[in-house]
Write an enzyme that holds these catalytic residues in place. Structure first.
Site, mmCIF file in Angstrom:
data_model
loop_
_atom_site.group_PDB
_atom_site.id
_atom_site.type_symbol
_atom_site.label_atom_id
_atom_site.label_comp_id
_atom_site.label_asym_id
_atom_site.label_seq_id
_atom_site.Cartn_x
_atom_site.Cartn_y
_atom_site.Cartn_z
ATOM 1 N N SER A 1 6.025 -10.512 11.649
ATOM 2 C CA SER A 1 6.435 -11.679 12.432
ATOM 3 C C SER A 1 7.863 -12.097 12.129
ATOM 4 O O SER A 1 8.398 -13.004 12.776
ATOM 5 C CB SER A 1 5.494 -12.853 12.145
ATOM 6 O OG SER A 1 5.568 -13.207 10.774
ATOM 7 N N ASP B 1 0.839 -1.198 0.000
ATOM 8 C CA ASP B 1 0.000 0.000 0.000
ATOM 9 C C ASP B 1 0.877 1.251 0.000
ATOM 10 O O ASP B 1 2.092 1.184 0.170
ATOM 11 C CB ASP B 1 -0.958 0.001 1.202
ATOM 12 C CG ASP B 1 -0.214 -0.036 2.534
ATOM 13 O OD1 ASP B 1 0.499 0.934 2.840
ATOM 14 O OD2 ASP B 1 -0.355 -1.026 3.287
ATOM 15 N N HIS C 1 8.117 -5.475 -1.651
ATOM 16 C CA HIS C 1 7.261 -6.424 -2.361
ATOM 17 C C HIS C 1 6.393 -5.784 -3.436
ATOM 18 O O HIS C 1 5.397 -6.363 -3.866
ATOM 19 C CB HIS C 1 6.386 -7.183 -1.355
ATOM 20 C CG HIS C 1 7.187 -7.993 -0.385
ATOM 21 N ND1 HIS C 1 6.745 -8.312 0.881
ATOM 22 C CD2 HIS C 1 8.428 -8.549 -0.492
ATOM 23 C CE1 HIS C 1 7.675 -9.024 1.508
ATOM 24 N NE2 HIS C 1 8.704 -9.173 0.693
ATOM 25 N N ALA D 1 0.499 -1.135 16.363
ATOM 26 C CA ALA D 1 1.439 -0.189 15.768
ATOM 27 C C ALA D 1 1.278 1.238 16.278
ATOM 28 O O ALA D 1 2.245 1.868 16.707
ATOM 29 C CB ALA D 1 1.306 -0.224 14.247
#
Length: 234
Positions: free
Chosen positions: A172, A89, A104, A214
């Site tokens: 993770s 995003d 990515h 977050a």
């Protein structure tokens, strides 16, 4: 000015309503994720791949940055901030962060299937096989699919190796090669990991865990960093 490097993952954008692959239990509309996010999927059924990313893109156009994204942008007033994100995003950019490296790929971009250097910005969410590059080839999502190389990993490794402070948010650290970036952090660099569920990581470096989502974790860390820093906002 100290260099603050951030590695962000899916948990960074979850508070903005972005669904993760884990949220979908590895499935989408009864399809395994490998059937919509891999080179094999593209060759087998490009229409289905476009449908998958069109829905992800439509959702992104409806989402906004959360407080966590905004805090990272505000930190640029105190540190030389560089963000390395596993997210596709553009919420970091929309919050005001100026140095963002996407490992990515980017959901709001498409690229040629015959010339990977031809990358196009998208101002709409729908993409189909009718959309073609200037060489007449169909466009594909500008995404690093499962099984593909990660072109930006070398640049990311160099950025991490220069960090005075390293922050890991919402990941993770199970996905490689991104998880391997921890190995490039200088030994004496302060490392903070923000995640409500403490990931199990293998490192001989000292990591401070902040077991919060977050935005909350960054609010807490923001105050810690400003107290420790001798740099003032201009």
């Amino acid at each position: 000015m100290k260099k603050l490097v951030v590695l962000s993952g899916a948990g960074m954008s979850a508070e903005s309503g972005i669904r993760t692959f884990r949220d979908m239990d590895g499935l989408w509309n009864q399809y395994d994720i490998m059937e919509v996010a891999s080179p094999e999927a593209w060759h087998k059924n490009p229409e289905l791949v476009h449908q998958f990313y069109n829905e992800r893109r439509k959702q992104l156009f409806e989402c906004s940055p959360n407080r966590g994204h905004q805090i990272l942008a505000e930190l640029e007033g105190y540190f030389d901030v560089e963000i390395i994100t596993q997210n596709v995003d553009d919420l970091h950019e929309r919050s005001g962060s100026t140095k963002v490296l996407h490992l990515h790929g980017e959901l709001k971009k498409a690229r040629s299937t015959v010339d990977s250097s031809l990358v196009y910005n998208l101002d709409h969410w729908e993409l189909s096989l009718e959309d073609k590059c200037e060489k007449g080839s169909p466009l594909r999502p500008h995404i690093v699919w499962f099984g593909e190389a990660v072109p930006a990993i070398q640049k990311a490794s160099k950025i991490v190796s220069q960090a005075d402070i390293f922050i890991i948010i919402g990941t993770s650290l199970n996905v490689y090669p991104a998880a391997g970036l921890l190995d490039f952090v200088p030994f004496n660099t302060k490392i903070y990991l923000i995640d409500p569920n403490q990931p199990s990581i293998k490192t001989n470096k000292r990591v401070t865990f902040i077991l919060e989502k977050a935005s909350t974790g960054l609010e807490n860390l923001f105050n810690i960093l400003l107290k420790e820093s001798s740099y003032k906002q201009e």
